[in-house]
Design a protein around this motif. Sequence first.
Motif, PDB file in Angstrom:
ATOM      1  N   VAL A  50     -50.540 -16.313 -72.857  1.00  0.00           N
ATOM      2  CA  VAL A  50     -49.486 -15.305 -72.947  1.00  0.00           C
ATOM      3  C   VAL A  50     -50.068 -13.930 -72.634  1.00  0.00           C
ATOM      4  CG1 VAL A  50     -47.827 -14.161 -74.461  1.00  0.00           C
ATOM      5  CG2 VAL A  50     -48.177 -16.635 -74.631  1.00  0.00           C
ATOM      6  N   ALA A  51     -51.239 -13.639 -73.187  1.00  0.00           N
ATOM      7  CA  ALA A  51     -51.891 -12.357 -72.922  1.00  0.00           C
ATOM      8  C   ALA A  51     -52.158 -12.183 -71.432  1.00  0.00           C
ATOM      9  CB  ALA A  51     -53.202 -12.264 -73.715  1.00  0.00           C
ATOM     10  N   ASP A  52     -52.525 -13.267 -70.761  1.00  0.00           N
ATOM     11  CA  ASP A  52     -52.781 -13.199 -69.317  1.00  0.00           C
ATOM     12  C   ASP A  52     -51.496 -12.917 -68.534  1.00  0.00           C
ATOM     13  OD1 ASP A  52     -55.447 -13.735 -69.770  1.00  0.00           O
ATOM     14  OD2 ASP A  52     -55.283 -15.883 -69.332  1.00  0.00           O
ATOM     15  N   GLN A  53     -50.358 -13.390 -69.057  1.00  0.00           N
ATOM     16  CA  GLN A  53     -49.074 -13.141 -68.392  1.00  0.00           C
ATOM     17  C   GLN A  53     -48.639 -11.683 -68.542  1.00  0.00           C
ATOM     18  OE1 GLN A  53     -46.798 -15.055 -66.599  1.00  0.00           O
ATOM     19  NE2 GLN A  53     -48.368 -16.644 -66.454  1.00  0.00           N
ATOM     20  N   TYR A  54     -49.115 -11.035 -69.600  1.00  0.00           N
ATOM     21  CA  TYR A  54     -48.740  -9.650 -69.886  1.00  0.00           C
ATOM     22  C   TYR A  54     -50.011  -8.806 -70.021  1.00  0.00           C
ATOM     23  CZ  TYR A  54     -44.289 -11.939 -70.784  1.00  0.00           C
ATOM     24  OH  TYR A  54     -43.150 -12.708 -70.649  1.00  0.00           O
ATOM     25  N   LEU A  64     -57.427  -3.684 -78.330  1.00  0.00           N
ATOM     26  CA  LEU A  64     -56.033  -3.904 -77.936  1.00  0.00           C
ATOM     27  C   LEU A  64     -55.735  -5.398 -77.797  1.00  0.00           C
ATOM     28  CD1 LEU A  64     -55.610  -1.080 -75.261  1.00  0.00           C
ATOM     29  CD2 LEU A  64     -54.444  -1.222 -77.482  1.00  0.00           C
ATOM     30  N   ALA A  65     -56.708  -6.143 -77.274  1.00  0.00           N
ATOM     31  CA  ALA A  65     -56.520  -7.591 -77.117  1.00  0.00           C
ATOM     32  C   ALA A  65     -56.412  -8.265 -78.475  1.00  0.00           C
ATOM     33  CB  ALA A  65     -57.681  -8.175 -76.324  1.00  0.00           C
ATOM     34  N   SER A  66     -57.254  -7.843 -79.422  1.00  0.00           N
ATOM     35  CA  SER A  66     -57.221  -8.419 -80.765  1.00  0.00           C
ATOM     36  C   SER A  66     -55.911  -8.078 -81.468  1.00  0.00           C
ATOM     37  CB  SER A  66     -58.409  -7.884 -81.576  1.00  0.00           C
ATOM     38  OG  SER A  66     -58.371  -8.378 -82.893  1.00  0.00           O
ATOM     39  N   GLN A  67     -55.461  -6.858 -81.292  1.00  0.00           N
ATOM     40  CA  GLN A  67     -54.198  -6.417 -81.900  1.00  0.00           C
ATOM     41  C   GLN A  67     -53.023  -7.233 -81.359  1.00  0.00           C
ATOM     42  OE1 GLN A  67     -52.536  -2.567 -80.611  1.00  0.00           O
ATOM     43  NE2 GLN A  67     -52.619  -1.940 -82.776  1.00  0.00           N
ATOM     44  N   PHE A  68     -52.983  -7.408 -80.067  1.00  0.00           N
ATOM     45  CA  PHE A  68     -51.912  -8.187 -79.428  1.00  0.00           C
ATOM     46  C   PHE A  68     -51.923  -9.625 -79.930  1.00  0.00           C
ATOM     47  CE2 PHE A  68     -50.435 -11.009 -76.030  1.00  0.00           C
ATOM     48  CZ  PHE A  68     -49.202 -10.449 -75.709  1.00  0.00           C
ATOM     49  N   ASP A  69     -53.096 -10.225 -80.005  1.00  0.00           N
ATOM     50  CA  ASP A  69     -53.220 -11.618 -80.425  1.00  0.00           C
ATOM     51  C   ASP A  69     -52.749 -11.802 -81.864  1.00  0.00           C
ATOM     52  OD1 ASP A  69     -54.348 -14.386 -79.771  1.00  0.00           O
ATOM     53  OD2 ASP A  69     -55.386 -13.901 -81.640  1.00  0.00           O
ATOM     54  N   SER A  70     -53.083 -10.841 -82.729  1.00  0.00           N
ATOM     55  CA  SER A  70     -52.699 -10.929 -84.135  1.00  0.00           C
ATOM     56  C   SER A  70     -51.175 -10.870 -84.298  1.00  0.00           C
ATOM     57  CB  SER A  70     -53.349  -9.783 -84.920  1.00  0.00           C
ATOM     58  OG  SER A  70     -52.934  -9.799 -86.266  1.00  0.00           O
ATOM     59  N   ALA A 120     -49.512  -2.673 -68.465  1.00  0.00           N
ATOM     60  CA  ALA A 120     -48.676  -2.066 -69.498  1.00  0.00           C
ATOM     61  C   ALA A 120     -48.472  -0.582 -69.231  1.00  0.00           C
ATOM     62  CB  ALA A 120     -49.325  -2.257 -70.865  1.00  0.00           C
ATOM     63  N   PRO A 121     -47.236  -0.089 -69.402  1.00  0.00           N
ATOM     64  CA  PRO A 121     -47.013   1.351 -69.263  1.00  0.00           C
ATOM     65  C   PRO A 121     -47.672   2.085 -70.418  1.00  0.00           C
ATOM     66  CG  PRO A 121     -45.033   0.280 -70.073  1.00  0.00           C
ATOM     67  CD  PRO A 121     -45.993  -0.814 -69.716  1.00  0.00           C
ATOM     68  N   THR A 122     -48.078   3.308 -70.199  1.00  0.00           N
ATOM     69  CA  THR A 122     -48.724   4.098 -71.249  1.00  0.00           C
ATOM     70  C   THR A 122     -47.998   5.418 -71.417  1.00  0.00           C
ATOM     71  OG1 THR A 122     -50.259   5.100 -69.665  1.00  0.00           O
ATOM     72  CG2 THR A 122     -50.988   3.094 -70.776  1.00  0.00           C
ATOM     73  N   SER A 123     -48.253   6.054 -72.542  1.00  0.00           N
ATOM     74  CA  SER A 123     -47.689   7.384 -72.787  1.00  0.00           C
ATOM     75  C   SER A 123     -48.451   8.388 -71.933  1.00  0.00           C
ATOM     76  CB  SER A 123     -47.837   7.734 -74.260  1.00  0.00           C
ATOM     77  OG  SER A 123     -49.204   7.887 -74.582  1.00  0.00           O
ATOM     78  N   PRO A 124     -47.969   9.639 -71.835  1.00  0.00           N
ATOM     79  CA  PRO A 124     -48.673  10.645 -71.031  1.00  0.00           C
ATOM     80  C   PRO A 124     -50.133  10.811 -71.421  1.00  0.00           C
ATOM     81  CG  PRO A 124     -46.479  11.430 -71.598  1.00  0.00           C
ATOM     82  CD  PRO A 124     -46.691  10.141 -72.352  1.00  0.00           C
ATOM     83  N   SER A 125     -50.464  10.554 -72.691  1.00  0.00           N
ATOM     84  CA  SER A 125     -51.853  10.700 -73.123  1.00  0.00           C
ATOM     85  C   SER A 125     -52.685   9.461 -72.819  1.00  0.00           C
ATOM     86  CB  SER A 125     -51.903  10.976 -74.631  1.00  0.00           C
ATOM     87  OG  SER A 125     -51.387   9.865 -75.349  1.00  0.00           O
ATOM     88  N   GLY A 126     -52.011   8.417 -72.324  1.00  0.00           N
ATOM     89  CA  GLY A 126     -52.732   7.198 -71.985  1.00  0.00           C
ATOM     90  C   GLY A 126     -52.951   6.268 -73.152  1.00  0.00           C
ATOM     91  N   THR A 127     -52.277   6.518 -74.274  1.00  0.00           N
ATOM     92  CA  THR A 127     -52.483   5.688 -75.463  1.00  0.00           C
ATOM     93  C   THR A 127     -51.161   5.268 -76.089  1.00  0.00           C
ATOM     94  OG1 THR A 127     -52.519   7.605 -76.925  1.00  0.00           O
ATOM     95  CG2 THR A 127     -54.629   6.917 -75.980  1.00  0.00           C
ATOM     96  N   ASN A 128     -51.245   4.581 -77.161  1.00  0.00           N
ATOM     97  CA  ASN A 128     -50.282   4.237 -78.212  1.00  0.00           C
ATOM     98  C   ASN A 128     -48.968   3.550 -77.838  1.00  0.00           C
ATOM     99  OD1 ASN A 128     -49.012   6.657 -77.281  1.00  0.00           O
ATOM    100  ND2 ASN A 128     -48.170   7.069 -79.292  1.00  0.00           N
ATOM    101  N   SER A 131     -41.778  -8.175 -63.683  1.00  0.00           N
ATOM    102  CA  SER A 131     -42.264  -7.927 -65.041  1.00  0.00           C
ATOM    103  C   SER A 131     -43.771  -8.129 -65.076  1.00  0.00           C
ATOM    104  CB  SER A 131     -41.589  -8.887 -66.023  1.00  0.00           C
ATOM    105  OG  SER A 131     -42.228  -8.868 -67.280  1.00  0.00           O
ATOM    106  N   TYR A 132     -44.486  -7.104 -65.457  1.00  0.00           N
ATOM    107  CA  TYR A 132     -45.942  -7.187 -65.611  1.00  0.00           C
ATOM    108  C   TYR A 132     -46.612  -7.830 -64.395  1.00  0.00           C
ATOM    109  CZ  TYR A 132     -46.357  -5.257 -70.282  1.00  0.00           C
ATOM    110  OH  TYR A 132     -46.381  -4.399 -71.353  1.00  0.00           O
ATOM    111  N   GLY A 133     -46.285  -7.296 -63.248  1.00  0.00           N
ATOM    112  CA  GLY A 133     -47.005  -7.671 -62.035  1.00  0.00           C
ATOM    113  C   GLY A 133     -46.495  -8.890 -61.300  1.00  0.00           C
ATOM    114  N   THR A 134     -45.537  -9.632 -61.877  1.00  0.00           N
ATOM    115  CA  THR A 134     -44.984 -10.795 -61.185  1.00  0.00           C
ATOM    116  C   THR A 134     -43.464 -10.782 -61.328  1.00  0.00           C
ATOM    117  OG1 THR A 134     -45.190 -12.207 -63.148  1.00  0.00           O
ATOM    118  CG2 THR A 134     -47.033 -12.215 -61.596  1.00  0.00           C
TER     119      THR A 134
END
Length: 577
Positions: free
Chosen positions: A410-414, A387-393, A419-427, A555-558
């Motif tokens: 930026v990743a540390d700020q978010y 997930l971190a690699s995907q976000f960075d790309s 992050a909210p997740t779907s009921p299945s905890g993914t995607n 937003s995202y904890g702050t």
Amino acid sequence: MLHGLASLASLAAALQVASALPTLSPRTNPSEPPPVVDVGYARYQGALNETAGVYTWRGIRYASAARFQAPRTPDKDSSGSVLNATEYGAICWQASVGANTTEGLPQNRTVDNETQPESEDCLFLDVLAPAGSCEGADLPVAVYIHGGGYAAGDAAAGTEFEAFARHVGEGVVIIRIQYRLGPFGFLAGKAIKDNGVLNAGFLDQQFALQWVQRHVSKFGGNPEHVTIWGESAGAGSVLNHVIANGGNTVKALGLKKPLFKGALVSSVFVPLQVEGTSDWAEKLYDQLVSTTNCTGQDSSYACLESLDESTLAAAGYKDSASFPYGFWEYVPVIDGTFLTDRASVLLKKGKKNLNGEVFLGTQNTDEGFGFTDPTLLNSETTDKSALASQFDSVLAGLFPLLTTEQRKSVADQYPISEAPTSPSGTNNITFDRISTVIAESTFVCPTYWSAEAFGSSAHKGIFNYGPATHAFDTSYYIGRVWDGKKSVSSVQSFTGALGGFVKAFDPNKNPASSSVNPFWPTFDTGKQLMFDTEVDENTLSPADPEVVKTSSLTSYGTSQRAKCDFWRGSISKNAGL
């Protein structure tokens, strides 16, 4: 069945309210066509819209411009005949937002079965005034600048303000302008600066504002009561006129008075801002040169300048669409004259260093959704490293000048953990993180910084009707406001507040309803107005506006304030803010 009855009831009530709105005391016979207006180089005959009770002048040419050059006053019409201003002018050539595609030019836009031809000769504007208006009426004026990422949009069919004008009690003159887009309006690079002008699209807008000062009184408008208004890139345009010429356009242009007093923005758009001759600007210039086969010519500029306009437009569309999803290629640059620095830097100097006297800004609650790559929703990974690699790309594609370390910040700020997740905890994790980054860096924080700069002369609001995605708010003031899909009170609440600002520079002087909104404090009090409905995401639900504390928005904890401080901090230069 009950839902259908509710829709009919809302529409009936809307029509009843609309018919009860006050009308302008006529200064000429409102049942006759408007007077011929002489703008010096041409004379225009408008039309009477008896149903809406307004005069309209469409397709008025306000400027002419050679390719990549500054606009100028049109040549005088030597025929001496009266020109019929009942048809829209051609729209400017359209480019694209990044979509990871290399497709060619799209078809001309069609609205209500009316095709809008695209042309390089597109510097037209439309004027709307109450029936009976004439010179000396001294009505408030709104100049609307369309959005579209500096790549798309127009002032033609489907963008009318007749319903808005009637809803706010008439008594206003509304002008919609067009300006050059894509490579025609915002191509940068040293060759453009040396041989033409940077930010040609902004110079078009500024020329149109000067036209308004010279001629709006002939349509019944007051040149000393002008509000410039825009949504998305139109709102970004308003911001850039606020900071234009170092905040002193009067001095820079040698004017006798300001071009406007009010700045009204809906979702201020600030994309990547760089120096007009920077390496990035040169890269984009070279890309267009290559796409148009102007490489190897004695002068790439001369080649671009001489190309058939449709060929240049097709190349601009192809290049801009080839970028990552949600990225905008042809955008404003720092040119040293119109724009002397980045927006976040100039706004920090405060109101004394800005054009305009009063400010109203709104943002939508889900600004980033439509600009976030939907394929991210297909990801099923829950692995944090993946997930971190995907976000960075994705982030690297949207912010190409950020360093690896800055992208990590930026990743540390978010953080993934927030992050909210779907009921299945993914995607939804990367999609939501990127969507929030786009929303806050590009729309939310620029609106926040603008309101902060104006302080006690600013009001800031949050639009939370329906899905509240980017541009959803425009249906409350553009086109058919009374369409049976909105509750009467929600239109009175939001549209009426905007109308109050246009008419009196005060959203609390709501001409549609004096009781639907609570008192809206200025931004320096630490409060904003949330435009909401009683039932979430139900636009037929009655309005339920409330005053909220800026400090309560997170937003995202702050706090959202902290996020905006981050984007205006050390990362701002490479982020282009």
